[in-house]
Design a protein around this motif. Structure first.
Motif, mmCIF file in Angstrom:
data_model
loop_
_atom_site.group_PDB
_atom_site.id
_atom_site.type_symbol
_atom_site.label_atom_id
_atom_site.label_comp_id
_atom_site.label_asym_id
_atom_site.label_seq_id
_atom_site.Cartn_x
_atom_site.Cartn_y
_atom_site.Cartn_z
ATOM 1 N N ALA A 1 0.830 -1.208 0.000
ATOM 2 C CA ALA A 1 0.000 0.000 0.000
ATOM 3 C C ALA A 1 0.864 1.258 0.000
ATOM 4 O O ALA A 1 0.583 2.228 -0.730
ATOM 5 N N THR A 2 1.924 1.247 0.800
ATOM 6 C CA THR A 2 2.839 2.390 0.838
ATOM 7 C C THR A 2 3.556 2.549 -0.495
ATOM 8 O O THR A 2 3.792 3.682 -0.957
ATOM 9 N N GLN A 3 3.892 1.427 -1.134
ATOM 10 C CA GLN A 3 4.557 1.493 -2.436
ATOM 11 C C GLN A 3 3.654 2.144 -3.475
ATOM 12 O O GLN A 3 4.131 2.899 -4.335
ATOM 13 N N VAL A 4 2.361 1.868 -3.411
ATOM 14 C CA VAL A 4 1.423 2.511 -4.330
ATOM 15 C C VAL A 4 1.438 4.026 -4.120
ATOM 16 O O VAL A 4 1.464 4.810 -5.078
ATOM 17 N N ARG A 5 1.425 4.444 -2.858
ATOM 18 C CA ARG A 5 1.474 5.883 -2.558
ATOM 19 C C ARG A 5 2.772 6.503 -3.077
ATOM 20 O O ARG A 5 2.765 7.601 -3.658
ATOM 21 N N GLN B 1 8.982 6.558 -15.604
ATOM 22 C CA GLN B 1 9.534 5.631 -14.617
ATOM 23 C C GLN B 1 8.437 5.095 -13.699
ATOM 24 O O GLN B 1 8.437 3.906 -13.357
ATOM 25 N N ALA B 2 7.506 5.964 -13.319
ATOM 26 C CA ALA B 2 6.406 5.514 -12.468
ATOM 27 C C ALA B 2 5.561 4.460 -13.177
ATOM 28 O O ALA B 2 5.130 3.474 -12.561
ATOM 29 N N ALA B 3 5.331 4.647 -14.468
ATOM 30 C CA ALA B 3 4.545 3.676 -15.238
ATOM 31 C C ALA B 3 5.231 2.321 -15.275
ATOM 32 O O ALA B 3 4.587 1.274 -15.109
ATOM 33 N N PHE B 4 6.550 2.326 -15.463
ATOM 34 C CA PHE B 4 7.288 1.062 -15.529
ATOM 35 C C PHE B 4 7.269 0.337 -14.192
ATOM 36 O O PHE B 4 6.940 -0.853 -14.114
ATOM 37 N N TRP B 5 7.592 1.053 -13.122
ATOM 38 C CA TRP B 5 7.657 0.382 -11.819
ATOM 39 C C TRP B 5 6.273 -0.015 -11.321
ATOM 40 O O TRP B 5 6.131 -1.007 -10.602
ATOM 41 N N THR B 6 5.241 0.731 -11.703
ATOM 42 C CA THR B 6 3.876 0.319 -11.363
ATOM 43 C C THR B 6 3.519 -0.984 -12.077
ATOM 44 O O THR B 6 2.893 -1.880 -11.492
ATOM 45 N N THR B 7 3.924 -1.082 -13.330
ATOM 46 C CA THR B 7 3.677 -2.311 -14.099
ATOM 47 C C THR B 7 4.363 -3.503 -13.452
ATOM 48 O O THR B 7 3.768 -4.587 -13.323
#
Length: 446
Positions: A368-372, A384-390
Motif C-alpha cells: 500500500a505504501t509502495q502505491v502511494r 519511470q512511475a509507469a514502468f515500476w507500477t507495471t
C-alpha cells in the motif's frame, strides 16, 4: 522518445564502478533464472535445499561483495537512499530476521534473511548509476534476449533438453521449465517497449526483438505468461501518458478497458488453471466461476498448508523454514501428495505460514505504501512511475499462483526488491533536482 535525465547525486561513479554495476545487473539475471547451484537435479536433497550449494553461495556472495564495495565508496549517498526507503519494507526485513528467535531452523532463517538484505544492497548500488532505469532496462533486456536465443537453439538442436513433451511439446530451452521461459519472453516484450519509450531505438531491431520474444512466448505455451504480457503492455501504456483528456483519450480508454478484460481473464485463470472457452466468454460472468474445480491440485496443497498455519498463525513458523524439500517440516505435505512441492503456489499463503499474520499485514502495508510512493513518483517522472507500477502489478498478481514475494533469489522477488529501492531513491533525487531548479530560477529573478 524521452531520454531519462541524469539524476543529481548519481554522477560520481567511476568507470570501474559503473562497469561493476553493469556486471551485477547481468549476473543477477543469469543467477536468478538458473537452477540453484547450476543443477537440474530435482530429485531433492534436504541438505542442498536448506543450505544451498557452494556454487549458489559463490554466485550471490560475489554480487553482495561487489555491492558492498560500491556502497562503501559512496556511503553518504547510500545512507540517504536508505533513509528514504519504504518504512514498512524495513519492518518486513526486520521481522524476517527476528523470526529466527522462534524458528525451528534458526540458522536457515538467518541465512534466508541475509539473502534479502543482500538484494537490497545490490538495489542501492544500482541506483548510484547516472541513469539507473535505462541501465537496468538495457542490460536486463539484452541478457534475457541472449537467454531466449540460447533457448531457441537448444529447443531445435537438443529437443530432449529444450522441449517438455510431457506438457504437449512446450519449449523450456535452457531453463528448467516452460513457465520460466514464458516469463522472460513476456518481460522482454515489456522491456522492448520501455526501451523504445525512453531512448532512441531503430524500428528494425525493435520489431525483430518483439516478434522473436512473442514467438518464444507462444512456443513456451505458458498461459499465465501470455496473460501477464498483455496486461503489462496495457498497464504501461495506460500510465505513461499524463492526462486521459489528451489527444490520445480514445486510445487510453481502449487500453483501460483492455486491462480490465485481461485482469478478468487472469482471475478466471487463477480459478480454473486454464483460459476460458468462447462459449464461457459469451456467458454471464457468474457462470464463469460457478463450476467446480481442483485448481490443478493447488487446493490440496492449500488445505495441508492451512493445517500448519493454524499452529502459529500469529507470528508464523519462521522465515524460510518450511518449504525445504524431503526430510524437512514440509514432509507431511510430500507424503500426502506423493510429489515434492517447494511452495504452496500462493505467495500470500506462504507469507502467512512462515511470517504469520503480523508478517502478512506488514506485507500489505508495504504494498500500500509502495502505491502511494508510485503516485508521488508519477508527478515527477511519468515514464519511470509507469514502468515500476507495471512491475508491481505483475509481481502482486502472479504471487497469487506462484510464490515469488520474499522468496530468496527467485527472479521476480529480486526484481521486486530492486523496484522498491528504485522508486524511493529516484523520487528523492528528482525532488532534489526540482528544488535545485527552483533555487536557480529564484537567483535569476533576483
Amino acid at each position: 522518445m524521452q531520454n531519462l535525465p541524469v539524476l543529481p547525486g548519481n554522477t560520481s561513479l567511476s568507470l570501474l564502478e559503473t562497469r561493476i554495476v553493469r556486471l551485477m545487473i547481468i549476473l543477477f539475471v543469469v543467477f536468478s533464472l538458473m537452477p540453484y547451484g547450476i543443477s537440474w537435479d530435482y530429485s531433492g536433497s534436504s541438505a542442498l535445499t536448506m543450505e544451498g550449494s557452494m556454487t549458489t553461495k559463490l554466485q550471490w556472495g560475489s554480487l553482495f561483495l561487489l555491492a558492498t564495495f560500491v556502497l562503501y565508496r559512496h556511503l553518504a549517498e547510500a545512507l540517504l537512499d536508505l533513509r528514504a526507503m519504504n518504512p514498512f519494507l524495513m519492518l518486513v526485513l526486520i521481522w524476517c530476521l527476528a523470526s529466527c528467535i522462534w524458528s525451528p531452523l534458526p540458522a536457515t532463517t538467518i541465512k534466508r534473511a541475509i539473502q534479502l538484505y543482500g538484494l537490497i544492497m545490490i538495489g542501492f548500488s544500482i541506483q548510484l548509476a547516472a541513469r539507473p532505469l535505462q541501465m537496468m532496462v538495457s542490460h536486463i533486456l539484452y541478457t534475457l534476449m541472449c537467454m531466449l536465443v540460447l533457448s531457441f537453439f537448444i529447443a531445435i538442436a537438443i529437443p530432449s533438453i529444450g522441449v517438455d513433451y510431457e506438457l504437449g511439446g512446450a519449449w523450456r530451452g535452457a531453463l528448467s521449465q516452460k513457465n520460466e521461459l514464458g516469463q522472460i519472453a513476456a518481460l522482454s516484450i515489456l522491456l522492448w517497449q520501455v526501451k523504445a519509450c525512453t531512448e532512441n531505438v531503430g524500428i528494425k531491431p525493435l520489431m525483430l526483438g518483439l516478434l522473436f520474444s512473442f514467438f518464444m512466448l507462444v512456443m513456451s505455451k505458458s498461459s499465465t505468461s501470455m496473460i501477464i504480457s498483455l496486461m503489462a503492455t496495457g498497464v504501461f501504456h495506460l500510465l505513461r501518458k499524463r492526462y486521459l483528456s489528451s489527444s490520445y483519450a480514445l486510445t487510453r480508454t481502449a487500453l483501460a478497458l483492455f486491462c480490465v478484460l485481461v485482469v478478468i481473464i487472469y482471475i478466471f485463470f487463477m480459478q480454473e488453471s486454464r483460459l476460458p472457452t468462447w462459449q464461457e466468454a459469451a456467458s454471464p460472468i457468474a457462470g464463469l466461476f460457478g463450476k467446480g474445480t481442483d485448481l490443478t491440485g493447488r487446493t490440496d496443497i492449500w488445505e495441508l498448508v492451512w493445517l500448519e498455519i493454524n499452529k502459529h498463525y500469529l507470528i508464523g513458523l519462521g522465515y524460510g523454514a518450511f518449504w525445504l524439500g524431503p526430510d524437512s517440516l514440509s514432509q507431511f505435505v510430500i507424503d500426502a501428495l506423493h510429489w515434492i512441492p517447494l511452495q504452496s503456489h500462493n505467495g500470500y499463503l506462504d507469507v502467512l505460514n512462515e511470517q504469520g499474520l503480523i508478517g502478512l499485514l506488514l506485507l500489505i502495508l508495504t504494498l500500500a505504501t509502495q502505491v502511494r510512493l508510485l503516485v508521488v513518483l508519477s508527478r515527477l517522472d511519468r515514464q519511470q512511475a509507469a514502468f515500476w507500477t507495471t512491475i508491481l502489478i505483475i509481481v502482486v498478481t502472479t504471487n497469487f499462483t506462484e510464490s515469488s514475494l520474499f522468496r530468496g533469489f527467485v527472479f521476480q522477488n529480486v526484481f521486486f526488491m530492486f523496484s522498491m529501492v528504485a522508486v524511493t531513491s529516484t523520487s528523492r533525487r528528482l525532488k532534489l533536482q526540482a528544488q535545485a531548479g527552483i533555487k536557480s530560477q529564484q537567483k535569476k529573478l533576483h
